[in-house]
Design a protein around this motif. Structure first.
Motif, PDB file in Angstrom:
ATOM      1  N   SER A  22      51.241  15.569  39.937  1.00  0.00           N
ATOM      2  CA  SER A  22      50.385  16.204  38.897  1.00  0.00           C
ATOM      3  C   SER A  22      50.450  15.620  37.554  1.00  0.00           C
ATOM      4  O   SER A  22      49.430  15.708  36.985  1.00  0.00           O
ATOM      5  N   PRO A  23      51.658  15.203  37.046  1.00  0.00           N
ATOM      6  CA  PRO A  23      51.295  14.416  35.654  1.00  0.00           C
ATOM      7  C   PRO A  23      50.490  13.319  35.759  1.00  0.00           C
ATOM      8  O   PRO A  23      49.843  13.164  34.687  1.00  0.00           O
ATOM      9  N   ARG A  24      50.262  12.737  36.719  1.00  0.00           N
ATOM     10  CA  ARG A  24      49.298  11.555  36.554  1.00  0.00           C
ATOM     11  C   ARG A  24      48.047  11.999  37.066  1.00  0.00           C
ATOM     12  O   ARG A  24      46.955  11.681  36.505  1.00  0.00           O
ATOM     13  N   ALA A  25      48.019  13.182  37.689  1.00  0.00           N
ATOM     14  CA  ALA A  25      46.714  13.562  38.331  1.00  0.00           C
ATOM     15  C   ALA A  25      45.874  14.499  37.158  1.00  0.00           C
ATOM     16  O   ALA A  25      44.728  14.591  37.206  1.00  0.00           O
ATOM     17  N   LEU A  26      46.441  14.722  36.140  1.00  0.00           N
ATOM     18  CA  LEU A  26      45.855  15.385  34.928  1.00  0.00           C
ATOM     19  C   LEU A  26      44.948  14.281  34.275  1.00  0.00           C
ATOM     20  O   LEU A  26      44.157  14.887  33.429  1.00  0.00           O
ATOM     21  N   ILE A  63      45.848  14.342  47.020  1.00  0.00           N
ATOM     22  CA  ILE A  63      46.736  15.179  46.730  1.00  0.00           C
ATOM     23  C   ILE A  63      46.605  16.677  47.381  1.00  0.00           C
ATOM     24  O   ILE A  63      47.616  17.327  47.236  1.00  0.00           O
ATOM     25  N   PHE A  64      45.472  16.865  47.611  1.00  0.00           N
ATOM     26  CA  PHE A  64      45.093  18.134  48.506  1.00  0.00           C
ATOM     27  C   PHE A  64      44.972  17.817  49.794  1.00  0.00           C
ATOM     28  O   PHE A  64      43.931  17.125  50.328  1.00  0.00           O
ATOM     29  N   LYS A  65      45.675  18.421  50.755  1.00  0.00           N
ATOM     30  CA  LYS A  65      45.545  18.135  52.317  1.00  0.00           C
ATOM     31  C   LYS A  65      45.075  19.674  52.900  1.00  0.00           C
ATOM     32  O   LYS A  65      46.196  20.532  52.797  1.00  0.00           O
ATOM     33  N   GLY A  91      48.169  32.792  27.671  1.00  0.00           N
ATOM     34  CA  GLY A  91      47.836  33.051  29.213  1.00  0.00           C
ATOM     35  C   GLY A  91      47.451  31.867  30.108  1.00  0.00           C
ATOM     36  O   GLY A  91      47.287  32.170  30.972  1.00  0.00           O
ATOM     37  N   VAL A  92      47.286  30.624  29.369  1.00  0.00           N
ATOM     38  CA  VAL A  92      46.789  29.513  30.291  1.00  0.00           C
ATOM     39  C   VAL A  92      48.241  29.001  30.780  1.00  0.00           C
ATOM     40  O   VAL A  92      49.049  28.850  30.555  1.00  0.00           O
ATOM     41  N   GLN A  93      47.892  28.843  32.191  1.00  0.00           N
ATOM     42  CA  GLN A  93      48.644  28.181  32.983  1.00  0.00           C
ATOM     43  C   GLN A  93      48.299  26.671  33.422  1.00  0.00           C
ATOM     44  O   GLN A  93      47.172  26.497  33.596  1.00  0.00           O
ATOM     45  N   MET A  94      49.318  25.810  33.502  1.00  0.00           N
ATOM     46  CA  MET A  94      49.022  24.580  33.621  1.00  0.00           C
ATOM     47  C   MET A  94      49.009  24.321  35.312  1.00  0.00           C
ATOM     48  O   MET A  94      49.770  24.954  36.083  1.00  0.00           O
ATOM     49  N   PRO A  95      48.070  23.306  35.741  1.00  0.00           N
ATOM     50  CA  PRO A  95      47.928  22.858  37.019  1.00  0.00           C
ATOM     51  C   PRO A  95      49.004  21.965  37.630  1.00  0.00           C
ATOM     52  O   PRO A  95      48.897  21.198  38.434  1.00  0.00           O
ATOM     53  N   PHE A  96      50.286  22.246  37.004  1.00  0.00           N
ATOM     54  CA  PHE A  96      51.649  21.647  37.830  1.00  0.00           C
ATOM     55  C   PHE A  96      52.136  21.899  39.016  1.00  0.00           C
ATOM     56  O   PHE A  96      52.779  21.142  39.811  1.00  0.00           O
ATOM     57  N   LYS A  97      51.737  23.296  39.333  1.00  0.00           N
ATOM     58  CA  LYS A  97      51.844  23.904  40.474  1.00  0.00           C
ATOM     59  C   LYS A  97      50.610  24.521  40.930  1.00  0.00           C
ATOM     60  O   LYS A  97      49.930  24.550  40.132  1.00  0.00           O
ATOM     61  N   ASN A  98      50.448  25.190  41.925  1.00  0.00           N
ATOM     62  CA  ASN A  98      49.320  26.026  42.759  1.00  0.00           C
ATOM     63  C   ASN A  98      49.167  27.259  41.810  1.00  0.00           C
ATOM     64  O   ASN A  98      50.031  27.885  41.368  1.00  0.00           O
ATOM     65  N   LEU A  99      47.836  27.380  41.531  1.00  0.00           N
ATOM     66  CA  LEU A  99      47.379  28.569  40.563  1.00  0.00           C
ATOM     67  C   LEU A  99      46.482  29.410  41.410  1.00  0.00           C
ATOM     68  O   LEU A  99      45.447  29.181  41.761  1.00  0.00           O
ATOM     69  N   GLY A 100      47.103  30.469  41.978  1.00  0.00           N
ATOM     70  CA  GLY A 100      46.345  31.613  42.939  1.00  0.00           C
ATOM     71  C   GLY A 100      45.769  30.610  44.320  1.00  0.00           C
ATOM     72  O   GLY A 100      46.273  31.266  45.383  1.00  0.00           O
ATOM     73  N   SER A 101      44.914  30.097  44.187  1.00  0.00           N
ATOM     74  CA  SER A 101      43.941  29.402  45.463  1.00  0.00           C
ATOM     75  C   SER A 101      44.003  27.955  45.212  1.00  0.00           C
ATOM     76  O   SER A 101      44.186  27.460  44.063  1.00  0.00           O
ATOM     77  N   THR A 102      43.679  27.307  46.272  1.00  0.00           N
ATOM     78  CA  THR A 102      43.107  25.781  46.199  1.00  0.00           C
ATOM     79  C   THR A 102      42.308  25.591  45.430  1.00  0.00           C
ATOM     80  O   THR A 102      42.285  24.416  44.416  1.00  0.00           O
ATOM     81  N   THR A 148      43.255  25.911  41.709  1.00  0.00           N
ATOM     82  CA  THR A 148      44.036  24.776  41.183  1.00  0.00           C
ATOM     83  C   THR A 148      43.220  23.501  40.825  1.00  0.00           C
ATOM     84  O   THR A 148      43.434  22.678  40.064  1.00  0.00           O
ATOM     85  N   LYS A 149      42.166  23.289  41.963  1.00  0.00           N
ATOM     86  CA  LYS A 149      41.389  22.186  41.712  1.00  0.00           C
ATOM     87  C   LYS A 149      40.518  22.209  40.348  1.00  0.00           C
ATOM     88  O   LYS A 149      40.342  21.140  39.597  1.00  0.00           O
ATOM     89  N   ASP A 150      39.952  23.274  40.035  1.00  0.00           N
ATOM     90  CA  ASP A 150      39.283  23.675  38.990  1.00  0.00           C
ATOM     91  C   ASP A 150      40.073  23.399  37.860  1.00  0.00           C
ATOM     92  O   ASP A 150      39.473  22.765  36.708  1.00  0.00           O
ATOM     93  N   ALA A 151      41.100  24.013  37.706  1.00  0.00           N
ATOM     94  CA  ALA A 151      41.958  23.653  36.356  1.00  0.00           C
ATOM     95  C   ALA A 151      42.410  22.320  36.200  1.00  0.00           C
ATOM     96  O   ALA A 151      42.287  21.806  35.421  1.00  0.00           O
TER      97      ALA A 151
END
Length: 382
Positions: free
Chosen positions: A48-52, A62-64, A129-140, A143-146
């Motif tokens: 994720s640090p590079r995927a940003l 990274i998503f399978k 209230g913002v979460q970083m997409p270093f891990k899953n956020l709710g749904s796939t 996470t992709k959108d973020a």
């Protein structure tokens, strides 16, 4: 047929599911594994640090899809339930589930003979209230959108402030600084006396040296007291612990993790929300029940992949010992360690009290283990 419910579809949950299914095939055990995950896809968040950064890693690397990785097993042996755990009734051996991506659908319950809690963790929310997409956020999809939003933000930003001197903060600062050089100002803030707190002095000093070579503006003993965005999409105004102000086009907090344990009765959790387990990785207070907790959601070890892998191996052995009416064996913790890529030419890390050379870290982590994703998701590496 025994039903094994695994709550969690990330590293701990999927590796354990494959191991159980393979072992069941070898032993002739009649068992069905049910994996519950709010995400339809597995997310290789190690990268994720590079995927940003825009244009670095395609989504399909990274998503399978989880279901695709288990297609070799008969439907009588494996089921994926896309949903989130909402409650746990140990006496009745049931898990309450809200179905659908992110757990936003109807509520149902799953019966189990054996239960493995592997729901992992999420990044702590920033003050806004913002979460970083270093891990899953709710749904796939969330996470992709973020991730896509952050890629665009990184692309257009000139000044990027990263808060947190742990592995995620250091790796993220290194990736951005390596890619953009002096074209973007990268500032890394940490409240500690150094970065990578808890590591060997030589390791933290090595990380500082690499960051400085990459022209990262590193500020020790400094943290963000508050942040605000005057206009939507505008720069962030940060107030620092020394009272000074800092303007950032993009602010990336890396404040640690929060365990995904809200569905578990609080009496089984510690003050920070992690599941308290015993030396057999069973939940304390439920030693006589077939319930284990592994990975980030557990209080046993730090949230690192090598620990998750060892715990997964152990709980599968324990499960089959239980089936054979044999006594369990205690979990043995191995050497602690860490390794991180800083930029794309070197890194730093340690195993136990031995510092690992930068060239070795680079050799091992240069692709952030992306080459392992296909064999992980289809189980061929287990």
């Amino acid at each position: 047929m025994k039903t094994v419910v695994i709550v969690g579809g990330s590293f701990a949950g999927l590796s354990t599911a494959h191991r159980i299914l393979k072992q069941a095939t070898k032993t002739g055990l009649s068992a069905k594994v049910v994996v519950v995950s709010p995400n339809s896809h597995f997310y290789w968040n190690v990268a994720s640090p590079r995927a940003l950064l825009p244009g670095q890693i395609a989504d399909d690397k990274i998503f399978k899809p989880i279901a695709e990785g288990f297609k070799q097993y008969p439907t009588s042996q494996f089921e994926l339930v896309v949903g989130s755990a909402k409650g746990l009734d140990v006496a009745a051996r049931k898990v309450e589930i809200s179905t659908g991506p992110g757990g936003n659908g109807a509520t149902t319950s799953l019966d189990y003979d054996f239960l493995i809690l592997a729901t992992g963790s999420r990044t702590k929310e920033a003050s806004d209230g913002v979460q970083m997409p270093f891990k899953n956020l709710g749904s796939t999809e969330e996470t992709k959108d973020a991730l896509h939003e952050f890629q665009e933000a990184v692309k257009r930003s000139k000044t990027i402030v990263i808060a947190g001197g742990g592995p995620t903060g250091v790796e993220t600062a290194g990736e951005i600084a390596f890619e953009y050089g002096r074209a973007k100002k990268v500032i890394l803030l940490t409240s500690g006396q150094t970065v990578l707190d808890g590591s060997m002095t030589s390791v933290s000093n090595s990380a500082i040296s690499i960051l400085k070579d990459l022209k990262v503006d590193l500020r020790l003993r400094t943290k963000v007291s508050s942040s605000r965005q005057a206009t939507p999409g505008g720069p962030q105004e940060l107030i620092l612990s020394d009272g000074s102000h800092l303007t950032a086009d993009l602010y990336i907090p890396t404040h640690g993790i929060t365990p995904n344990s809200s569905y578990i009765p609080s009496k089984y959790l510690n003050a920070d929300g992690f599941v308290v387990v015993n030396d057999h990785l069973k939940i304390k207070g439920l030693e006589n029940e077939p319930v284990w907790a592994i990975g980030d959601v557990s209080d046993r070890e730090a949230p690192q992949f090598m620990f998750v892998d060892r715990q997964s191996n152990h709980v599968v052995k324990s499960l089959f010992l239980a089936l054979e009416k044999k006594d369990p064996v205690p979990y043995k913790m191995g050497f602690s360690g860490m390794g991180l890529q800083i930029g794309r030419k070197t890194g730093t890390g340690q195993i136990g009290f031995i510092r690992l050379p930068g060239f070795l870290i680079h050799f091992l982590r240069k692709n952030l283990f992306l080459e392992r994703v296909p064999s992980f998701i289809d189980g061929s590496e287990f």
